[in-house]
Motif scaffolding. Structure first.
Motif, PDB file in Angstrom:
ATOM      1  N   ASN A   1     -56.882  25.317 -62.406  1.00  0.00           N
ATOM      2  CA  ASN A   1     -55.899  25.455 -61.138  1.00  0.00           C
ATOM      3  C   ASN A   1     -56.020  26.926 -60.669  1.00  0.00           C
ATOM      4  OD1 ASN A   1     -53.713  24.776 -59.367  1.00  0.00           O
ATOM      5  ND2 ASN A   1     -52.282  26.050 -60.692  1.00  0.00           N
ATOM      6  N   ALA A   2     -56.001  27.912 -61.774  1.00  0.00           N
ATOM      7  CA  ALA A   2     -56.180  29.493 -61.360  1.00  0.00           C
ATOM      8  C   ALA A   2     -57.442  29.624 -60.535  1.00  0.00           C
ATOM      9  CB  ALA A   2     -55.934  30.137 -62.460  1.00  0.00           C
ATOM     10  N   ALA A   3     -58.595  29.291 -61.345  1.00  0.00           N
ATOM     11  CA  ALA A   3     -59.970  29.582 -60.570  1.00  0.00           C
ATOM     12  C   ALA A   3     -60.009  28.685 -59.536  1.00  0.00           C
ATOM     13  CB  ALA A   3     -60.995  29.111 -61.930  1.00  0.00           C
ATOM     14  N   GLY A   4     -59.656  27.242 -59.502  1.00  0.00           N
ATOM     15  CA  GLY A   4     -60.192  26.562 -58.515  1.00  0.00           C
ATOM     16  C   GLY A   4     -59.187  26.849 -57.128  1.00  0.00           C
ATOM     17  N   SER A   5     -57.911  27.157 -57.329  1.00  0.00           N
ATOM     18  CA  SER A   5     -57.081  27.670 -56.289  1.00  0.00           C
ATOM     19  C   SER A   5     -57.658  29.048 -55.513  1.00  0.00           C
ATOM     20  CB  SER A   5     -55.644  28.024 -56.558  1.00  0.00           C
ATOM     21  OG  SER A   5     -55.004  26.901 -57.044  1.00  0.00           O
ATOM     22  N   VAL A   6     -58.219  29.930 -56.514  1.00  0.00           N
ATOM     23  CA  VAL A   6     -58.984  31.080 -55.757  1.00  0.00           C
ATOM     24  C   VAL A   6     -60.084  30.932 -54.990  1.00  0.00           C
ATOM     25  CG1 VAL A   6     -59.864  33.499 -56.200  1.00  0.00           C
ATOM     26  CG2 VAL A   6     -57.538  32.674 -57.512  1.00  0.00           C
ATOM     27  N   ALA A   7     -60.816  29.980 -55.723  1.00  0.00           N
ATOM     28  CA  ALA A   7     -62.283  29.525 -55.091  1.00  0.00           C
ATOM     29  C   ALA A   7     -61.932  28.834 -53.754  1.00  0.00           C
ATOM     30  CB  ALA A   7     -63.045  28.785 -55.998  1.00  0.00           C
ATOM     31  N   ALA A   8     -61.024  28.059 -53.949  1.00  0.00           N
ATOM     32  CA  ALA A   8     -60.774  26.988 -52.889  1.00  0.00           C
ATOM     33  C   ALA A   8     -60.237  27.812 -51.617  1.00  0.00           C
ATOM     34  CB  ALA A   8     -59.868  25.830 -53.020  1.00  0.00           C
ATOM     35  N   GLY A   9     -59.435  28.631 -51.851  1.00  0.00           N
ATOM     36  CA  GLY A   9     -58.702  29.626 -50.753  1.00  0.00           C
ATOM     37  C   GLY A   9     -59.880  30.416 -50.306  1.00  0.00           C
ATOM     38  N   LEU A  10     -60.573  31.002 -50.916  1.00  0.00           N
ATOM     39  CA  LEU A  10     -61.637  32.154 -50.427  1.00  0.00           C
ATOM     40  C   LEU A  10     -62.528  31.362 -49.698  1.00  0.00           C
ATOM     41  CD1 LEU A  10     -62.109  34.655 -53.224  1.00  0.00           C
ATOM     42  CD2 LEU A  10     -60.862  34.931 -51.130  1.00  0.00           C
ATOM     43  N   GLY A  11     -63.078  30.018 -50.203  1.00  0.00           N
ATOM     44  CA  GLY A  11     -63.965  29.421 -49.340  1.00  0.00           C
ATOM     45  C   GLY A  11     -63.375  28.720 -48.081  1.00  0.00           C
ATOM     46  N   ALA A  12     -62.337  28.305 -48.142  1.00  0.00           N
ATOM     47  CA  ALA A  12     -61.590  27.859 -46.860  1.00  0.00           C
ATOM     48  C   ALA A  12     -61.416  28.836 -45.967  1.00  0.00           C
ATOM     49  CB  ALA A  12     -60.043  27.086 -47.232  1.00  0.00           C
ATOM     50  N   PHE A  13     -61.046  30.121 -46.382  1.00  0.00           N
ATOM     51  CA  PHE A  13     -61.082  31.210 -45.582  1.00  0.00           C
ATOM     52  C   PHE A  13     -62.307  31.368 -44.756  1.00  0.00           C
ATOM     53  CE2 PHE A  13     -60.885  35.660 -43.880  1.00  0.00           C
ATOM     54  CZ  PHE A  13     -59.839  35.685 -43.403  1.00  0.00           C
ATOM     55  N   ALA A  14     -63.314  31.546 -45.504  1.00  0.00           N
ATOM     56  CA  ALA A  14     -64.765  31.708 -44.913  1.00  0.00           C
ATOM     57  C   ALA A  14     -64.986  30.571 -44.158  1.00  0.00           C
ATOM     58  CB  ALA A  14     -65.709  31.806 -46.129  1.00  0.00           C
ATOM     59  N   LEU A  15     -64.757  29.226 -44.451  1.00  0.00           N
ATOM     60  CA  LEU A  15     -65.112  28.160 -43.728  1.00  0.00           C
ATOM     61  C   LEU A  15     -64.318  28.337 -42.412  1.00  0.00           C
ATOM     62  CD1 LEU A  15     -66.789  25.428 -43.491  1.00  0.00           C
ATOM     63  CD2 LEU A  15     -64.771  24.413 -44.439  1.00  0.00           C
ATOM     64  N   GLY A  16     -63.090  28.617 -42.124  1.00  0.00           N
ATOM     65  CA  GLY A  16     -62.004  28.750 -40.905  1.00  0.00           C
ATOM     66  C   GLY A  16     -62.856  29.831 -40.241  1.00  0.00           C
ATOM     67  N   GLY A  17     -63.427  30.759 -40.869  1.00  0.00           N
ATOM     68  CA  GLY A  17     -64.092  32.112 -40.083  1.00  0.00           C
ATOM     69  C   GLY A  17     -65.181  31.645 -39.444  1.00  0.00           C
TER      70      GLY A  17
END
Length: 120
Positions: A96-112
């Protein structure tokens, strides 16, 4: 005016977070907090998109602080990770901790990246 925009955004984001979390959780028979992971990643995706644009102050207060601030939730993420640790589901807590950080950063980059397609 700014405070009003934050309140209006939060009034939409908080129930949206609850409804989205419940909808995702209902589809998974697991102790893993899929709903919180999904809403946090979605908020990061939208934040990455809108961050590429020069929003006026009122719009940033409405969307970024109000809507996305209420939609995403660090406190639920922390609580759910701690709850997994307390029930000795250490692997799920780490995931959960690793996946949440990775998903958040990845989603932010994808949005950009998506914003770049729209000329931001």
């Amino acid at each position: 005016m700014t405070l009003l925009m934050v309140v209006l955004g939060g009034a939409v984001g908080a129930p949206l977070r609850y409804l989205a979390d419940r909808a995702v959780t209902a589809r998974h028979d697991s102790v893993f907090p899929w709903g919180t992971l999904a809403v946090n990643a979605a908020a990061c995706l939208v934040l990455g998109f809108v961050s590429a644009f020069a929003l006026p102050g009122w719009a940033a207060a409405l969307v970024v602080t109000g809507l996305l601030g209420a939609l995403s939730t660090y406190s639920a993420f922390g609580y759910e990770t701690f709850r997994l640790l307390r029930t000795r589901a250490r692997f799920l807590a780490l995931a959960n901790a690793a996946g949440s950080v990775a998903a958040g950063l990845g989603a932010f980059a994808l949005g950009g990246a998506a914003a770049a397609v729209f000329g931001a």
